[in-house]
Enzyme design. Structure first.
Site, short mmCIF file in Angstrom:
data_model
loop_
_atom_site.label_atom_id
_atom_site.label_comp_id
_atom_site.label_asym_id
_atom_site.label_seq_id
_atom_site.Cartn_x
_atom_site.Cartn_y
_atom_site.Cartn_z
N CYS A 43 0.85 -1.19 0.00
CA CYS A 43 0.00 0.00 0.00
C CYS A 43 0.89 1.25 0.00
O CYS A 43 1.98 1.25 0.56
CB CYS A 43 -0.90 0.00 1.24
SG CYS A 43 -2.07 1.40 1.23
N ASP A 45 0.47 3.79 1.66
CA ASP A 45 0.45 4.37 3.00
C ASP A 45 1.87 4.64 3.51
O ASP A 45 2.73 3.75 3.49
CB ASP A 45 -0.27 3.38 3.95
CG ASP A 45 -0.64 4.04 5.27
OD1 ASP A 45 0.28 4.55 5.95
OD2 ASP A 45 -1.83 4.03 5.62
N ARG A 47 3.05 4.81 6.27
CA ARG A 47 3.47 4.08 7.48
C ARG A 47 3.93 2.65 7.20
O ARG A 47 4.31 1.94 8.13
CB ARG A 47 2.31 4.06 8.48
CG ARG A 47 1.88 5.44 8.93
CD ARG A 47 0.51 5.40 9.60
NE ARG A 47 -0.55 5.00 8.66
CZ ARG A 47 -1.83 4.88 8.99
NH1 ARG A 47 -2.22 5.11 10.23
NH2 ARG A 47 -2.72 4.53 8.08
N HIS A 99 -2.29 -3.91 4.97
CA HIS A 99 -2.18 -3.55 6.40
C HIS A 99 -3.55 -3.26 6.97
O HIS A 99 -4.43 -2.73 6.29
CB HIS A 99 -1.25 -2.34 6.57
CG HIS A 99 -1.78 -1.08 5.95
ND1 HIS A 99 -2.34 -0.06 6.69
CD2 HIS A 99 -1.87 -0.68 4.65
CE1 HIS A 99 -2.72 0.91 5.86
NE2 HIS A 99 -2.45 0.56 4.63
N CYS A 102 -6.33 0.11 6.74
CA CYS A 102 -6.01 0.68 5.42
C CYS A 102 -7.12 1.66 4.99
O CYS A 102 -8.30 1.30 4.94
CB CYS A 102 -5.88 -0.44 4.39
SG CYS A 102 -5.43 0.13 2.75
CO CO Z 1 -3.43 1.24 2.99
#
Ligand code: CO
Length: 221
Positions: A43, A45, A47, A99, A102
């Site tokens: 992803c 993302d 993090r 994750h 999400c």
């Molecule tokens: Co995500």
């Protein structure tokens, strides 16, 4: 946390210094070329950075990231990355890593409009439709969302298994293995979902490309 562009550039110089202190010829080694054993589909993302969370040094992982770690068969960007990784770099493993928590999954679960993004989210909604019975049975929204994250990862492993050039590699007895992992934002740990595949027999028959030989054997009408 980096807040300005200058923070990033300063961070880069600090990183170079750190790494040279530890491994003086680090950049000379990397300049010679890459031979990563892994392709990471994760992803976007901020993090969930592939190399940091696996403690892997640069050169270890070829990476493709998008919203909710999707494998969409009309995504020529992703397919080019997969093709290069499998056919040229000869990676041994492809890891689809999603994750919990999400944002893409949350958005797809909702009935809100997200403008242009809706065209991407529709692929995630398709996964919901496949697993609607199981997901609708959850009373707890958090548990439903966590399970949706896991099922989405599993479906992306399936989507990779449907890629014809990957099936061709498998028929020749070649890599890759395809793994489904999920990352927990709350403790930093990765869980293997146990959906690893290196053949296409888990797929509906309509997705299984047959050897050319088998096709020739088909009786003519
Ligand atoms: Co995500």
């Amino acid at each position: 946390m980096a807040e300005t562009i200058n923070d990033l550039l300063k961070g880069n110089r600090a990183w170079v210094k750190d790494i040279k202190d530890k491994i003086p010829d680090f950049f000379e080694q990397l300049e010679a070329g890459q031979s990563p054993k892994f392709l990471w589909i994760g992803c976007s993302d901020s993090r969930v950075p592939a190399t940091e969370i696996t403690n892997a040094v640069p050169g270890s992982i070829f990476v493709q990231r998008n919203i909710a770690n999707m494998v969409v068969h009309t995504d020529s960007n992703l397919l080019s990355v997969v093709y290069y990784a499998v056919m040229v770099l000869k990676v041994k493993h492809i890891i689809v890593c999603g994750h919990y928590g999400c944002g893409g999954i949350q958005a797809a679960l909702s009935n809100k409009r997200y403008g242009f993004l809706d065209n991407w989210l529709v692929h995630i909604k398709d996964v919901y439709r496949i697993h609607k019975d199981e997901l609708d049975a959850f009373e707890d929204d958090g548990l439903r969302s966590d399970r949706f994250v896991e099922l989405n990862i599993q479906e992306q492993v399936n989507n990779l298994s449907m890629v014809s050039f990957i099936q061709e590699q498998w028929e020749k007895g070649e890599f890759p293995y395809i793994h489904g992992w999920v990352y927990s934002l709350n403790n930093g740990l990765i869980k293997d979902l146990g959906v690893t595949v290196n053949d296409f027999h888990h797929l509906d028959e309509v997705y299984q490309y047959k050897k050319k030989k088998d096709l020739n054997e088909k009786p003519k009408p």
